[in-house]
Design a protein around this motif. Structure first.
Motif, PDB file in Angstrom:
ATOM      1  N   ILE A  45      97.342  47.702 112.041  1.00  0.00           N
ATOM      2  CA  ILE A  45      97.398  48.486 113.276  1.00  0.00           C
ATOM      3  C   ILE A  45      96.293  49.535 113.304  1.00  0.00           C
ATOM      4  N   SER A  46      96.040  50.214 112.191  1.00  0.00           N
ATOM      5  CA  SER A  46      95.006  51.255 112.191  1.00  0.00           C
ATOM      6  C   SER A  46      93.634  50.660 112.500  1.00  0.00           C
ATOM      7  N   LEU A  47      93.393  49.440 112.067  1.00  0.00           N
ATOM      8  CA  LEU A  47      92.143  48.754 112.380  1.00  0.00           C
ATOM      9  C   LEU A  47      92.024  48.544 113.887  1.00  0.00           C
ATOM     10  N   LEU A  48      93.085  48.037 114.510  1.00  0.00           N
ATOM     11  CA  LEU A  48      93.080  47.796 115.952  1.00  0.00           C
ATOM     12  C   LEU A  48      92.944  49.100 116.740  1.00  0.00           C
ATOM     13  N   LEU A  67      85.110  52.062 117.976  1.00  0.00           N
ATOM     14  CA  LEU A  67      84.554  52.434 116.682  1.00  0.00           C
ATOM     15  C   LEU A  67      84.267  51.181 115.867  1.00  0.00           C
ATOM     16  N   PRO A  68      83.048  51.054 115.369  1.00  0.00           N
ATOM     17  CA  PRO A  68      82.773  49.916 114.486  1.00  0.00           C
ATOM     18  C   PRO A  68      83.546  50.125 113.184  1.00  0.00           C
ATOM     19  N   VAL A  69      83.918  49.053 112.572  1.00  0.00           N
ATOM     20  CA  VAL A  69      84.768  49.126 111.389  1.00  0.00           C
ATOM     21  C   VAL A  69      83.998  48.701 110.155  1.00  0.00           C
ATOM     22  N   ILE A  70      84.192  49.442 109.088  1.00  0.00           N
ATOM     23  CA  ILE A  70      83.702  49.022 107.778  1.00  0.00           C
ATOM     24  C   ILE A  70      84.960  48.762 106.958  1.00  0.00           C
ATOM     25  N   CYS A  71      85.162  47.506 106.592  1.00  0.00           N
ATOM     26  CA  CYS A  71      86.391  47.144 105.897  1.00  0.00           C
ATOM     27  C   CYS A  71      86.094  46.199 104.738  1.00  0.00           C
ATOM     28  N   SER A  72      87.082  46.064 103.873  1.00  0.00           N
ATOM     29  CA  SER A  72      86.941  45.126 102.764  1.00  0.00           C
ATOM     30  C   SER A  72      87.041  43.697 103.287  1.00  0.00           C
ATOM     31  N   ASP A  73      86.576  42.763 102.502  1.00  0.00           N
ATOM     32  CA  ASP A  73      86.499  41.362 102.936  1.00  0.00           C
ATOM     33  C   ASP A  73      87.774  40.563 102.674  1.00  0.00           C
ATOM     34  N   ILE A  74      88.927  41.214 102.811  1.00  0.00           N
ATOM     35  CA  ILE A  74      90.176  40.474 102.637  1.00  0.00           C
ATOM     36  C   ILE A  74      90.464  39.669 103.905  1.00  0.00           C
ATOM     37  N   PRO A  75      91.134  38.533 103.777  1.00  0.00           N
ATOM     38  CA  PRO A  75      91.343  37.635 104.917  1.00  0.00           C
ATOM     39  C   PRO A  75      92.036  38.280 106.114  1.00  0.00           C
ATOM     40  N   GLU A  76      92.972  39.183 105.863  1.00  0.00           N
ATOM     41  CA  GLU A  76      93.696  39.812 106.961  1.00  0.00           C
ATOM     42  C   GLU A  76      92.760  40.616 107.864  1.00  0.00           C
ATOM     43  N   LEU A  77      91.670  41.126 107.312  1.00  0.00           N
ATOM     44  CA  LEU A  77      90.720  41.909 108.096  1.00  0.00           C
ATOM     45  C   LEU A  77      89.577  41.053 108.622  1.00  0.00           C
ATOM     46  N   THR A  78      89.089  40.136 107.797  1.00  0.00           N
ATOM     47  CA  THR A  78      87.976  39.293 108.245  1.00  0.00           C
ATOM     48  C   THR A  78      88.418  38.270 109.296  1.00  0.00           C
ATOM     49  N   SER A  79      89.722  38.077 109.432  1.00  0.00           N
ATOM     50  CA  SER A  79      90.193  37.203 110.510  1.00  0.00           C
ATOM     51  C   SER A  79      90.105  37.904 111.863  1.00  0.00           C
ATOM     52  N   ILE A  80      89.968  39.219 111.856  1.00  0.00           N
ATOM     53  CA  ILE A  80      89.840  40.001 113.079  1.00  0.00           C
ATOM     54  C   ILE A  80      88.399  40.442 113.299  1.00  0.00           C
ATOM     55  N   ILE A  81      87.769  40.918 112.242  1.00  0.00           N
ATOM     56  CA  ILE A  81      86.399  41.438 112.314  1.00  0.00           C
ATOM     57  C   ILE A  81      85.419  40.341 111.906  1.00  0.00           C
ATOM     58  N   SER A  82      84.429  40.103 112.749  1.00  0.00           N
ATOM     59  CA  SER A  82      83.326  39.216 112.371  1.00  0.00           C
ATOM     60  C   SER A  82      82.196  40.104 111.880  1.00  0.00           C
TER      61      SER A  82
END
Length: 98
Positions: A9-12, A19-34
């Motif tokens: 939710i905090s990502l969304l 805001l552009p996101v800098i996140c770790s490459d875990i599947p739960e995040l990379t499935s949303i962020i390209s």
């Protein structure tokens, strides 16, 4: 950076504010962020990778602004697809017309 997420939710929320996101490459995040579309991601548990991405963000302001705009569009798409009111209206209309 977490090693596992449910629905981030905090990502969304950040994306909704362009805001552009800098996140770790875990599947739960990379499935949303390209990568380099709505934000950038770094290799989990690799500090040098995170530093590299932060450096990129600092030195590429216009690209990061564009990623923020893309992030807003992406979260609008996600929310429109998962809109419970729209879903129920469609369902009830189908039941009434059938």
């Amino acid at each position: 950076p977490s090693q596992k997420e449910g629905l981030p939710i905090s990502l969304l929320e950040k994306m909704a504010f362009e805001l552009p996101v800098i996140c770790s490459d875990i599947p739960e995040l990379t499935s949303i962020i390209s990568d380099h579309q709505e934000g950038i991601y770094f290799k989990l548990d690799h500090v040098d990778s995170l530093v590299e991405k932060l450096d990129f963000a600092i030195n590429n302001k216009m690209e990061m602004i564009e990623m923020g705009k893309n992030a807003r569009k992406k979260v609008e798409e996600i929310c429109s697809i998962n809109d419970p009111i729209q879903f129920h209206n469609k369902l009830y209309n189908q039941l009434i017309t059938d």
